[in-house]
Design a protein around this motif. Structure first.
Motif, short mmCIF file in Angstrom:
data_model
loop_
_atom_site.label_atom_id
_atom_site.label_comp_id
_atom_site.label_asym_id
_atom_site.label_seq_id
_atom_site.Cartn_x
_atom_site.Cartn_y
_atom_site.Cartn_z
N GLY A 59 0.85 -1.39 0.05
CA GLY A 59 -0.07 -0.32 0.34
C GLY A 59 1.08 0.65 -0.44
O GLY A 59 0.22 2.36 0.07
N ARG A 60 1.96 1.35 -0.40
CA ARG A 60 3.14 2.14 0.21
C ARG A 60 3.46 2.72 -1.62
O ARG A 60 3.62 2.05 -1.76
N VAL A 61 3.19 4.24 -1.40
CA VAL A 61 3.95 4.95 -3.04
C VAL A 61 5.53 5.44 -2.48
O VAL A 61 5.54 5.69 -1.45
N ASN A 123 3.35 -0.27 -4.52
CA ASN A 123 2.40 -1.40 -4.12
C ASN A 123 1.63 -1.97 -4.04
O ASN A 123 0.53 -1.56 -3.17
N ILE A 124 1.41 -2.65 -5.01
CA ILE A 124 -0.71 -2.62 -4.98
C ILE A 124 -0.85 -4.33 -4.96
O ILE A 124 -1.86 -4.64 -4.81
N GLY A 125 0.43 -5.13 -3.59
CA GLY A 125 0.46 -6.70 -3.68
C GLY A 125 0.01 -6.72 -1.89
O GLY A 125 -0.40 -5.50 -1.76
N THR A 126 -0.44 -7.30 -1.49
CA THR A 126 -0.46 -7.94 -0.27
C THR A 126 1.40 -8.40 0.73
O THR A 126 0.89 -8.19 2.01
N ASP A 127 2.43 -7.95 0.05
CA ASP A 127 3.36 -8.11 0.98
C ASP A 127 4.30 -7.55 0.10
O ASP A 127 4.05 -6.55 -0.59
N GLU A 128 5.28 -7.14 1.18
CA GLU A 128 6.25 -6.82 0.92
C GLU A 128 7.13 -6.44 -0.60
O GLU A 128 7.33 -8.13 -1.01
N ALA A 129 6.98 -5.84 -1.14
CA ALA A 129 7.97 -5.75 -2.69
C ALA A 129 9.16 -5.19 -2.29
O ALA A 129 10.16 -4.58 -1.59
N LEU A 147 15.93 14.04 -7.36
CA LEU A 147 15.56 15.14 -7.26
C LEU A 147 13.44 14.37 -7.17
O LEU A 147 13.91 13.90 -7.91
N ASP A 148 13.81 14.91 -6.19
CA ASP A 148 12.84 14.77 -5.18
C ASP A 148 11.28 15.30 -5.04
O ASP A 148 11.08 16.57 -5.15
N LEU A 149 10.10 14.95 -5.69
CA LEU A 149 9.24 15.47 -5.60
C LEU A 149 7.56 14.69 -4.72
O LEU A 149 7.80 13.73 -5.28
N PRO A 150 7.46 14.92 -3.05
CA PRO A 150 6.84 13.46 -3.09
C PRO A 150 5.83 13.55 -3.26
O PRO A 150 4.79 14.69 -3.53
N TYR A 151 5.26 12.13 -3.34
CA TYR A 151 3.17 12.26 -3.39
C TYR A 151 2.81 11.98 -2.08
O TYR A 151 3.96 10.87 -1.79
N ALA A 158 0.52 19.78 -9.01
CA ALA A 158 0.93 20.47 -10.55
C ALA A 158 1.49 19.98 -11.46
O ALA A 158 1.00 20.56 -12.17
N ILE A 159 2.48 19.33 -11.33
CA ILE A 159 3.47 19.14 -11.97
C ILE A 159 2.54 17.24 -13.26
O ILE A 159 3.02 16.93 -14.28
N ILE A 160 2.46 16.35 -12.24
CA ILE A 160 1.95 14.95 -12.63
C ILE A 160 0.61 14.22 -12.45
O ILE A 160 0.21 14.58 -11.18
N PRO A 161 -0.28 14.32 -13.55
CA PRO A 161 -1.42 14.31 -13.47
C PRO A 161 -2.13 12.90 -13.18
O PRO A 161 -2.80 12.85 -13.14
N PHE A 162 -1.09 11.87 -12.98
CA PHE A 162 -1.62 10.25 -12.31
C PHE A 162 -1.79 10.73 -10.91
O PHE A 162 -0.96 11.15 -10.29
N ARG A 163 -2.66 9.81 -10.38
CA ARG A 163 -3.24 9.19 -8.86
C ARG A 163 -3.23 8.04 -8.59
O ARG A 163 -3.85 6.73 -9.92
N TRP A 164 -2.47 7.52 -7.90
CA TRP A 164 -2.56 5.73 -7.87
C TRP A 164 -4.44 5.93 -6.81
O TRP A 164 -4.03 6.69 -5.71
#
Length: 164
Positions: A59-61, A123-129, A147-151, A158-164
């Protein structure tokens, strides 16, 4: 949706410079073997300078990252992961495009991400990836090429139109 059809072709317009090589897990009497990288593959056109493994809990990004010089080569060893790459390069013919790859140990592949592309995964699974990276340059502790851009964040949205 899956980004790759049954014969390994992308079912989306690929981002300029981004490459994905599906690999075939081969079962044997003791388990399964999957190739991760071979010098003879077209996708391995830069030297492998370092190899590291990172894990992500269910479940983490881990997003968004971008390298200005280094090419990342990602391979999911264990788990089910949605890896997304976004092209924010204004001069690129694929500017504004996002590609998603759903990969796992049962649906493996090598994803080659050239410089200046935002990328991350969930991680869209049920175990650690477990994800192996074989970047084209070593990590520089004093001057990281990262360069990190926190999600999630308003800056990322504002930059990336993708959402998990």
């Amino acid at each position: 949706h899956s980004a790759v059809d049954a014969v390994g072709r992308l079912r989306q317009d690929p981002i300029e410079g981004l490459r994905f090589r599906p690999v075939r897990p081969v079962p044997h009497e003791d388990g399964v073997v999957s190739e991760v990288a071979r010098a003879s593959w077209d996708e391995i056109d830069l030297p492998i300078e370092q190899v590291h493994i990172t894990t992500t809990l269910p479940g983490r990004v881990r997003a968004w990252g971008l390298h200005q010089v280094s090419t990342d080569r990602l391979f999911v060893v264990r788990g089910l992961v949605s890896i997304v790459v976004y092209d924010g390069r204004e001069e690129s013919v694929t500017y504004g495009c996002a590609n998603e790859f759903r990969v796992s140990e049962r649906n493996p592949g090598l994803l080659v991400i050239p410089p200046n592309l935002y990328h991350g995964w969930k991680n869209i699974g049920t175990d650690e990836a477990f994800i192996v990276n074989m970047p084209s340059s070593q990590y520089d502790y004093d001057e990281p090429d990262a360069l990190d851009l926190p999600y999630p964040s308003s800056d990322a949205e504002a930059i990336i139109p993708f959402r998990w």
